[in-house]
Design a protein around this motif. Sequence first.
Motif, PDB file in Angstrom:
ATOM      1  N   ALA A 179       0.941   4.094  -2.987  1.00 58.70           N
ATOM      2  CA  ALA A 179       0.769   5.537  -2.776  1.00 58.70           C
ATOM      3  C   ALA A 179       1.898   6.331  -3.433  1.00 58.70           C
ATOM      4  O   ALA A 179       1.651   7.343  -4.102  1.00 58.70           O
TER       5      ALA A 179
ATOM      6  N   TYR B 138       0.821  -1.205   0.000  1.00 54.68           N
ATOM      7  CA  TYR B 138       0.000   0.000   0.000  1.00 54.68           C
ATOM      8  C   TYR B 138       0.861   1.264   0.000  1.00 54.68           C
ATOM      9  O   TYR B 138       0.526   2.250  -0.648  1.00 54.68           O
ATOM     10  N   PHE B 139       1.979   1.218   0.730  1.00 56.52           N
ATOM     11  CA  PHE B 139       2.879   2.366   0.731  1.00 56.52           C
ATOM     12  C   PHE B 139       3.453   2.592  -0.665  1.00 56.52           C
ATOM     13  O   PHE B 139       3.471   3.705  -1.175  1.00 56.52           O
TER      14      PHE B 139
ATOM     15  N   MET C 208       1.454   6.269  -7.182  1.00 54.86           N
ATOM     16  CA  MET C 208       0.365   7.149  -7.613  1.00 54.86           C
ATOM     17  C   MET C 208       0.812   8.610  -7.653  1.00 54.86           C
ATOM     18  O   MET C 208       0.450   9.347  -8.578  1.00 54.86           O
ATOM     19  N   VAL C 209       1.608   9.032  -6.692  1.00 59.81           N
ATOM     20  CA  VAL C 209       2.131  10.404  -6.710  1.00 59.81           C
ATOM     21  C   VAL C 209       2.993  10.620  -7.954  1.00 59.81           C
ATOM     22  O   VAL C 209       2.861  11.634  -8.648  1.00 59.81           O
TER      23      VAL C 209
END
Length: 79
Positions: free
Chosen positions: A34, A30-31, A37-38
């Motif tokens: 994220a 999940y990290f 995605m950035v």
Amino acid sequence: LMLFRHRAGLGGVNILALYLQENFNIRAGYFQLAVDMVILVCAFLTLPFDKVLLSILGAVILNLIIALNHRPGRYLAAR
């Protein structure tokens, strides 16, 4: 996933993800999702829309595989 299983990395984000998972109980997949995605949101500024969408699809699939399959302690030898 093999890198995570053997506590190895290519450098950068996946090493940080493993550290956060071991010390702060933040799931590595999940990290990484994220962070990816950035990066991909920033890509919209310079790349064609269709290419960025394909990259987003690839990042989501890869990171969900890591998030769903990698669990701390799962691959350690029992003594």
